[in-house]
Design an enzyme around this catalytic site. Structure first.
Site, PDB file in Angstrom:
ATOM      1  CE  LYS A  30      -1.870   2.876   2.732  1.00  0.00           C
ATOM      2  NZ  LYS A  30      -1.890   4.001   1.788  1.00  0.00           N
ATOM      3  CB  SER A  52       3.662   9.326  11.674  1.00  0.00           C
ATOM      4  OG  SER A  52       2.459   8.610  11.660  1.00  0.00           O
ATOM      5  CB  THR A  53       6.230   7.858  16.208  1.00  0.00           C
ATOM      6  OG1 THR A  53       7.595   7.853  15.747  1.00  0.00           O
ATOM      7  CG2 THR A  53       6.171   7.164  17.560  1.00  0.00           C
ATOM      8  CD  GLU A 109      13.105   0.972   9.537  1.00  0.00           C
ATOM      9  OE1 GLU A 109      13.578   1.916  10.213  1.00  0.00           O
ATOM     10  OE2 GLU A 109      13.672  -0.119   9.410  1.00  0.00           O
ATOM     11  CB  CYS A 151      12.545   9.094   8.885  1.00  0.00           C
ATOM     12  SG  CYS A 151      13.184   7.972   7.671  1.00  0.00           S
ATOM     13  CD  GLU A 162       9.718  12.682  11.774  1.00  0.00           C
ATOM     14  OE1 GLU A 162       8.644  12.125  12.017  1.00  0.00           O
ATOM     15  OE2 GLU A 162      10.664  12.132  11.193  1.00  0.00           O
TER      16      GLU A 162
HETATM   17  P1  NDP Z   1       1.539   8.305   8.180  1.00  0.00           P
HETATM   18  O1  NDP Z   1       2.203   7.531   9.234  1.00  0.00           O
HETATM   19  O2  NDP Z   1       0.177   8.820   8.406  1.00  0.00           O
HETATM   20  O3  NDP Z   1       1.462   7.449   6.815  1.00  0.00           O
HETATM   21  C1  NDP Z   1       2.392   6.435   6.435  1.00  0.00           C
HETATM   22  C2  NDP Z   1       1.639   5.312   5.738  1.00  0.00           C
HETATM   23  O4  NDP Z   1       0.724   4.713   6.658  1.00  0.00           O
HETATM   24  C3  NDP Z   1       0.794   5.782   4.559  1.00  0.00           C
HETATM   25  O5  NDP Z   1       0.787   4.797   3.551  1.00  0.00           O
HETATM   26  C4  NDP Z   1      -0.577   5.919   5.195  1.00  0.00           C
HETATM   27  O6  NDP Z   1      -1.617   5.843   4.260  1.00  0.00           O
HETATM   28  C5  NDP Z   1      -0.590   4.721   6.119  1.00  0.00           C
HETATM   29  N1  NDP Z   1      -1.556   4.805   7.211  1.00  0.00           N
HETATM   30  C6  NDP Z   1      -2.163   5.909   7.726  1.00  0.00           C
HETATM   31  N2  NDP Z   1      -3.011   5.559   8.711  1.00  0.00           N
HETATM   32  C7  NDP Z   1      -2.950   4.219   8.837  1.00  0.00           C
HETATM   33  C8  NDP Z   1      -3.584   3.271   9.667  1.00  0.00           C
HETATM   34  N3  NDP Z   1      -4.460   3.640  10.607  1.00  0.00           N
HETATM   35  N4  NDP Z   1      -3.294   1.963   9.528  1.00  0.00           N
HETATM   36  C9  NDP Z   1      -2.384   1.572   8.619  1.00  0.00           C
HETATM   37  N5  NDP Z   1      -1.760   2.425   7.761  1.00  0.00           N
HETATM   38  C10 NDP Z   1      -2.032   3.734   7.876  1.00  0.00           C
HETATM   39  O7  NDP Z   1       2.476   9.463   7.791  1.00  0.00           O
HETATM   40  P2  NDP Z   1       2.098  10.746   6.927  1.00  0.00           P
HETATM   41  O8  NDP Z   1       2.431  10.346   5.578  1.00  0.00           O
HETATM   42  O9  NDP Z   1       0.745  11.280   7.119  1.00  0.00           O
HETATM   43  O10 NDP Z   1       3.070  11.802   7.578  1.00  0.00           O
HETATM   44  C11 NDP Z   1       2.820  12.345   8.862  1.00  0.00           C
HETATM   45  C12 NDP Z   1       4.104  12.494   9.603  1.00  0.00           C
HETATM   46  O11 NDP Z   1       4.718  11.222   9.771  1.00  0.00           O
HETATM   47  C13 NDP Z   1       5.161  13.300   8.902  1.00  0.00           C
HETATM   48  O12 NDP Z   1       4.952  14.647   9.061  1.00  0.00           O
HETATM   49  C14 NDP Z   1       6.390  12.767   9.553  1.00  0.00           C
HETATM   50  O13 NDP Z   1       6.580  13.384  10.785  1.00  0.00           O
HETATM   51  C15 NDP Z   1       6.103  11.321   9.751  1.00  0.00           C
HETATM   52  N6  NDP Z   1       6.618  10.464   8.682  1.00  0.00           N
HETATM   53  C16 NDP Z   1       7.740   9.767   8.889  1.00  0.00           C
HETATM   54  C17 NDP Z   1       8.245   9.002   7.875  1.00  0.00           C
HETATM   55  C18 NDP Z   1       9.481   8.235   8.021  1.00  0.00           C
HETATM   56  O14 NDP Z   1      10.104   7.935   7.024  1.00  0.00           O
HETATM   57  N7  NDP Z   1       9.856   7.853   9.208  1.00  0.00           N
HETATM   58  C19 NDP Z   1       7.630   8.921   6.576  1.00  0.00           C
HETATM   59  C20 NDP Z   1       6.413   9.669   6.460  1.00  0.00           C
HETATM   60  C21 NDP Z   1       5.947  10.395   7.506  1.00  0.00           C
HETATM   61  P3  NDP Z   1      -2.273   7.134   3.525  1.00  0.00           P
HETATM   62  O15 NDP Z   1      -1.329   8.255   3.658  1.00  0.00           O
HETATM   63  O16 NDP Z   1      -2.463   6.648   2.161  1.00  0.00           O
HETATM   64  O17 NDP Z   1      -3.574   7.389   4.202  1.00  0.00           O
END
Ligand code: NDP
Length: 455
Positions: free
Chosen positions: A158, A212-213, A233, A267, A357
């Protein structure tokens, strides 16, 4: 499901134009994809190792052959400077090459025991759900796909709803490579729907997650229902620790790129720059000079070093971190696009800017007194993903490297992600390791077999 059918508009963040409109999957489509992956598993795990090597290598070669096309897709969909996108797609091919090469070199053990022979096997897990973010869409997907395929698992991937295009194109290349139908399934849909269903699905054996965490925490909770394996991660708040005895010119010249690359949406961003007090003023001067040289603009321009943020909403979040007068604010173009300037602020480690972050081009400059103070500040965070140490004192470099509660470090460099070396976090930056041979551990289960030689 038809009543629930929804579409998703995919936007170019540099122009705000819609570049694709796709159907968004729901729970039913997710279940169907898991079933396809489940049906494909017995045949895929049975593929002879040498043949699996060839298939994965063919995929790597196809990624190389479509290198420019994939880089353009990634650049337009994520707003990445084209040169950065090219580097990322190059890494995707390298990741597939690496795991292709690992498939038939992964041995089990024989363990001395009484009365027989004891041996270990590494068995695939089954169907694995891979949930990836928008910041490095295909790159991060490949870190999971490579070892998962190498170990004989089948996959439902996904991508983030904002950046699905490169994963969809890869799914076509997977079939072109000869990897059977059903082995890799890509689903475009919301995290709260498709992601959540994968996390809870009884026939998904493992979730490989980057994001995200906060969502990582909910993935872990959801996975508990079926004792699903998880690799997480998550976020970071990494420290770039600069001692006064470092090559200050070099450290300052590259520090901006350790935060502003990918517009800070990384990240591993070294977004806390810790500088020994005696060198602080000099370093700040050099850093401002280096930051003013970061070329921000049109991602399709070969010279561009930083593009826009991913979305308007994300820009609002990033902006909310900057209050008061920054030490330095760069320039951005006006008009369409989710632009945000390179920003340096002076902070203490207690400030919000140093604790949460930002995931944008904002770096906090924080002074420290001595080595012990540097280690204390660097570790004073719930995160523990990445970081750098700049010093010409080798003993100190190693002492500090061992003292930092961080998964991935670099000394006199800000480069810590490589195909062949392990990547992953301490503390709330997650657990499990990706890349290198360590990456294979997350996608196989160790089986122990005792074979009696008596009687
Ligand atoms: P998210 O953690 O929301 O999204 C990461 C992935 O998880 C996306 O594919 C998202 O889907 C999916 N997801 C969202 N909600 C759920 C759920 N309840 N169950 C399972 N999967 C889910 O990160 P964001 O992209 O919204 O970013 C928000 C913040 O997260 C950033 O500002 C940053 O601080 C951090 N981040 C950290 C990353 C890293 O590499 N460590 C990468 C990205 C973000 P979808 O978006 O399609 O709804």
């Amino acid at each position: 499901m038809a009543a629930e059918a929804m579409t998703v508009n995919v936007i170019n963040p540099a122009t705000e134009e819609t570049i694709a409109t796709l159907e968004s999957a729901g729970v039913e489509e997710t279940d169907a994809a898991v079933e396809r992956a489940r049906a494909a598993f017995p045949a895929w795990r049975a593929v002879a190792p040498g043949d699996r090597v060839r298939l994965l290598r063919r995929l790597a070669t196809l990624v190389e052959e479509h290198h420019e096309e994939l880089a353009q897709i990634e650049s337009r969909n994520a707003g990445k400077p084209i040169n950065g996108a090219r580097g990322e797609i190059g890494m995707v091919a390298d990741v597939f090459h690496f795991y292709a090469g690992a498939i038939d070199k992964r041995y089990g053990d024989t363990i001395p025991v009484a009365g027989g022979v004891d041996m270990t096997f590494r068995e695939p897990l089954g169907v694995v759900g891979l949930i990836v973010p928008w910041n490095f869409p295909l790159n991060i997907a490949s870190w999971k796909l490579g070892p998962a395929l190498a170990c004989g698992n089948t996959i439902v991937l996904k991508p983030a709803e904002l950046t699905p295009l490169s994963a969809l194109r890869l799914a076509e290349l997977v079939l072109e490579a000869g990897i059977p139908e059903g082995v890799v399934n890509v689903l475009v849909g919301k995290g709260s729907v498709v992601g959540q269903r994968l996390v809870e699905h009884p026939h998904v054996a493992k979730i490989g997650f980057t994001g995200s965490t906060e969502v990582g925490r909910s993935v872990m909770q959801g996975a508990a229902g079926t004792i699903k394996r998880v690799t997480l991660e998550l976020g970071g708040k990494s420290a770039n620790v600069v001692f006064a005895d470092a090559d200050l010119e070099r450290a300052a010249a590259v520090a901006p790129y350790a935060v502003f690359d990918n517009a800070g949406q990384d990240c591993c961003a070294r977004s806390r720059i810790l500088v020994e007090r005696s060198a602080y003023d000099r370093f700040a001067e050099l850093l401002i000079d280096a930051t003013s040289k970061v070329r921000v603009g049109d991602p399709s321009d070969e010279r561009t070093e930083m593009g826009p943020l991913i979305s308007a909403q994300h820009r609002e979040t990033v902006a909310s971190f900057v209050d008061g007068e920054p030490l330095f604010t760069g320039e951005v173009q006006a008009g369409k696009g989710y632009w945000y300037p390179c920003t340096l602020v002076e902070a203490s480690n207690e400030d919000r800017i140093a604790r949460d972050e930002v995931f944008g081009p904002v770096a906090a400059l924080i002074p420290f007194d001595d080595e012990a103070d540097a280690v204390r500040i660097a570790n004073d965070t719930p995160y523990g993903l990445s970081g750098s140490i700049w010093t010409q004192n080798g003993a100190r470099a190693l002492r500090v490297a061992r003292a930092l509660e961080t998964g991935v470090l670099s000394v006199n460099s800000n480069s810590s992600v490589r195909v062949t070396t392990p990547f992953g976090g301490f503390k709330q930056s997650g657990f499990g390791r990706e890349l290198g041979l360590y990456g294979l551990d997350g996608y196989s289960e160790v089986k122990n077999v005792f074979y009696s030689t008596e009687g």
